[in-house]
Design a protein around this motif. Structure first.
Motif, PDB file in Angstrom:
ATOM      1  N   GLY A   1     -88.844 -44.617  13.384  1.00 60.41           N
ATOM      2  CA  GLY A   1     -89.263 -45.379  13.949  1.00 60.41           C
ATOM      3  C   GLY A   1     -88.572 -46.933  12.782  1.00 60.41           C
ATOM      4  O   GLY A   1     -88.039 -47.977  13.989  1.00 60.41           O
ATOM      5  N   LEU A   2     -87.636 -46.686  12.200  1.00 59.79           N
ATOM      6  CA  LEU A   2     -86.520 -47.739  11.522  1.00 59.79           C
ATOM      7  C   LEU A   2     -85.459 -47.811  12.726  1.00 59.79           C
ATOM      8  O   LEU A   2     -84.702 -48.737  13.099  1.00 59.79           O
ATOM      9  CB  LEU A   2     -86.047 -47.177  10.596  1.00 59.79           C
ATOM     10  CG  LEU A   2     -85.034 -48.048   9.476  1.00 59.79           C
ATOM     11  CD1 LEU A   2     -85.548 -49.670   9.829  1.00 59.79           C
ATOM     12  CD2 LEU A   2     -84.168 -47.608   8.681  1.00 59.79           C
ATOM     13  N   ALA A   3     -84.407 -46.276  12.959  1.00 55.62           N
ATOM     14  CA  ALA A   3     -83.798 -46.551  13.833  1.00 55.62           C
ATOM     15  C   ALA A   3     -84.323 -47.649  15.310  1.00 55.62           C
ATOM     16  O   ALA A   3     -83.126 -47.852  15.919  1.00 55.62           O
ATOM     17  CB  ALA A   3     -83.704 -45.121  14.501  1.00 55.62           C
ATOM     18  N   VAL A   4     -84.911 -46.873  15.641  1.00 56.22           N
ATOM     19  CA  VAL A   4     -85.930 -47.386  16.994  1.00 56.22           C
ATOM     20  C   VAL A   4     -85.850 -48.915  17.590  1.00 56.22           C
ATOM     21  O   VAL A   4     -85.859 -49.731  17.961  1.00 56.22           O
ATOM     22  CB  VAL A   4     -87.282 -46.934  17.530  1.00 56.22           C
ATOM     23  CG1 VAL A   4     -88.005 -47.875  18.383  1.00 56.22           C
ATOM     24  CG2 VAL A   4     -86.925 -45.513  17.859  1.00 56.22           C
ATOM     25  N   PHE A   5     -86.837 -49.842  15.837  1.00 60.60           N
ATOM     26  CA  PHE A   5     -86.710 -50.757  15.975  1.00 60.60           C
ATOM     27  C   PHE A   5     -85.266 -51.777  15.713  1.00 60.60           C
ATOM     28  O   PHE A   5     -84.904 -52.817  16.116  1.00 60.60           O
ATOM     29  CB  PHE A   5     -87.687 -51.701  15.085  1.00 60.60           C
ATOM     30  CG  PHE A   5     -89.152 -50.872  15.486  1.00 60.60           C
ATOM     31  CD1 PHE A   5     -89.808 -51.750  16.725  1.00 60.60           C
ATOM     32  CD2 PHE A   5     -89.870 -49.978  14.766  1.00 60.60           C
ATOM     33  CE1 PHE A   5     -90.352 -51.501  17.056  1.00 60.60           C
ATOM     34  CE2 PHE A   5     -90.829 -49.904  15.541  1.00 60.60           C
ATOM     35  CZ  PHE A   5     -91.757 -51.009  16.883  1.00 60.60           C
ATOM     36  N   VAL A   6     -84.447 -50.859  14.831  1.00 62.94           N
ATOM     37  CA  VAL A   6     -82.786 -51.386  14.903  1.00 62.94           C
ATOM     38  C   VAL A   6     -82.323 -51.752  16.798  1.00 62.94           C
ATOM     39  O   VAL A   6     -81.621 -52.192  17.024  1.00 62.94           O
ATOM     40  CB  VAL A   6     -81.844 -50.476  14.177  1.00 62.94           C
ATOM     41  CG1 VAL A   6     -80.830 -50.947  13.818  1.00 62.94           C
ATOM     42  CG2 VAL A   6     -82.905 -50.879  12.266  1.00 62.94           C
ATOM     43  N   GLY A   7     -82.386 -50.164  17.319  1.00 67.54           N
ATOM     44  CA  GLY A   7     -81.718 -50.542  18.268  1.00 67.54           C
ATOM     45  C   GLY A   7     -82.817 -51.744  19.278  1.00 67.54           C
ATOM     46  O   GLY A   7     -82.208 -52.276  19.910  1.00 67.54           O
ATOM     47  N   TYR A   8     -84.162 -52.346  19.152  1.00 65.53           N
ATOM     48  CA  TYR A   8     -84.761 -53.068  19.591  1.00 65.53           C
ATOM     49  C   TYR A   8     -84.244 -54.607  19.691  1.00 65.53           C
ATOM     50  O   TYR A   8     -84.233 -55.588  20.245  1.00 65.53           O
ATOM     51  CB  TYR A   8     -86.141 -53.062  19.114  1.00 65.53           C
ATOM     52  CG  TYR A   8     -87.189 -52.377  20.677  1.00 65.53           C
ATOM     53  CD1 TYR A   8     -87.131 -52.592  22.111  1.00 65.53           C
ATOM     54  CD2 TYR A   8     -87.932 -51.118  20.287  1.00 65.53           C
ATOM     55  CE1 TYR A   8     -87.630 -52.053  22.496  1.00 65.53           C
ATOM     56  CE2 TYR A   8     -88.661 -50.840  20.960  1.00 65.53           C
ATOM     57  CZ  TYR A   8     -88.207 -50.581  22.354  1.00 65.53           C
ATOM     58  OH  TYR A   8     -89.308 -50.223  23.486  1.00 65.53           O
ATOM     59  N   VAL A   9     -83.308 -54.483  18.083  1.00 59.30           N
ATOM     60  CA  VAL A   9     -82.855 -55.571  17.914  1.00 59.30           C
ATOM     61  C   VAL A   9     -81.547 -56.403  19.267  1.00 59.30           C
ATOM     62  O   VAL A   9     -81.361 -56.829  19.349  1.00 59.30           O
ATOM     63  CB  VAL A   9     -82.216 -55.855  16.713  1.00 59.30           C
ATOM     64  CG1 VAL A   9     -81.339 -57.273  16.187  1.00 59.30           C
ATOM     65  CG2 VAL A   9     -83.864 -55.740  15.289  1.00 59.30           C
TER      66      VAL A   9
END
Length: 250
Positions: free
Chosen positions: A183-191
């Motif tokens: 989840g952390l990696a996903v939302f960093v990607g969303y940034v």
């Protein structure tokens, strides 16, 4: 021009400070729009912190504030972006930030009781991560990270199915860690994705800085929550190991 590559000159070992100020691929109007977005984002994060503080005083955070956040965000999204509606939409954004902060108050309060410094370091770490990946998106070639949209949506769907399945089979420590770090990696990607989407939309004339602020605010909160949980979990494990070592010595 590849601005990420232009960071280095010569043999690649010399830092080019001027490349940090090179936003020629972004028009002046879009740059002004981005400044407005990030100034509004800073105020929104501050309001969210006020929401956390209000929860510590009156214990108002929970399902109701989460529903209010969804309601305010939806209302903001369906309200036309016009000059007449600007103040109303700013008020909705502020209300959403306050409700989200209150909703996070329970988690933040528990961590404050355990170790207050974790909250501060989690916030600073989240801010650093957000700033670094926002900068990467701004300095990269236009549209370079837009391909992430489909991938990230697919991963989010997979995670939702995993959470749904865990309701029936249970969720062990391994699955919890997968969801947490993925989840952390996903939302960093969303940034990365959302920043470049904001640039593209603004380049096409969409200067809805309030909606764009909400998108980045949700990314920031998602990163903060996961870093806070990760740091708290690691601190708990260190404390448990220290207790075991002391028990063996005794």
């Amino acid at each position: 021009m590849d601005y990420a590559a232009s960071f280095f000159e010569g043999r690649g070992s010399q830092w080019n400070y001027n490349s940090l100020k090179n936003f020629n691929a972004i028009s002046t109007a879009v740059q002004h729009h981005l400044q407005r977005v990030y100034m509004t984002l800073a105020a929104t994060v501050l309001l969210s912190a006020v929401g956390v503080y209000i929860h510590t005083l009156w214990n108002i955070g929970g399902i109701i504030t989460s529903l209010l956040f969804i309601g305010a965000s939806t209302w903001l999204a369906v309200t036309p972006s016009t000059a007449e509606n600007e103040n109303k939409r700013l008020q909705l954004l502020g209300a959403a930030a306050l409700c989200e902060g209150a909703s996070l108050g329970t988690l933040v309060g528990q961590v404050l009781q355990f170790n207050p410094s974790i909250v501060m370091f989690a916030f600073l770490g989240s801010t650093a991560i957000f700033a670094c990946f926002t900068g990467a998106a701004l300095l990269a070639k236009r549209r370079e990270y837009l391909f992430l949209g489909g991938i990230l949506s697919s991963v989010i769907s997979m995670m939702l199915m995993m959470q749904f399945g865990s309701m029936f089979v249970g969720r062990g420590a391994f699955m919890f860690n997968v969801e947490l770090y993925l989840g952390l990696a996903v939302f960093v990607g969303y940034v990365l994705f959302d920043t470049q989407m904001i640039i593209e939309r603004a380049s096409l004339g969409d200067y809805d800085y309030i909606k764009h602020t909400l998108d980045l605010f949700m990314d920031f909160v998602a990163i903060f929550v996961r870093i806070l949980v990760i740091m708290t979990k690691n601190a708990n494990e260190r404390e448990r190991k220290d207790r075991e070592r002391r028990r063996r010595r005794d």
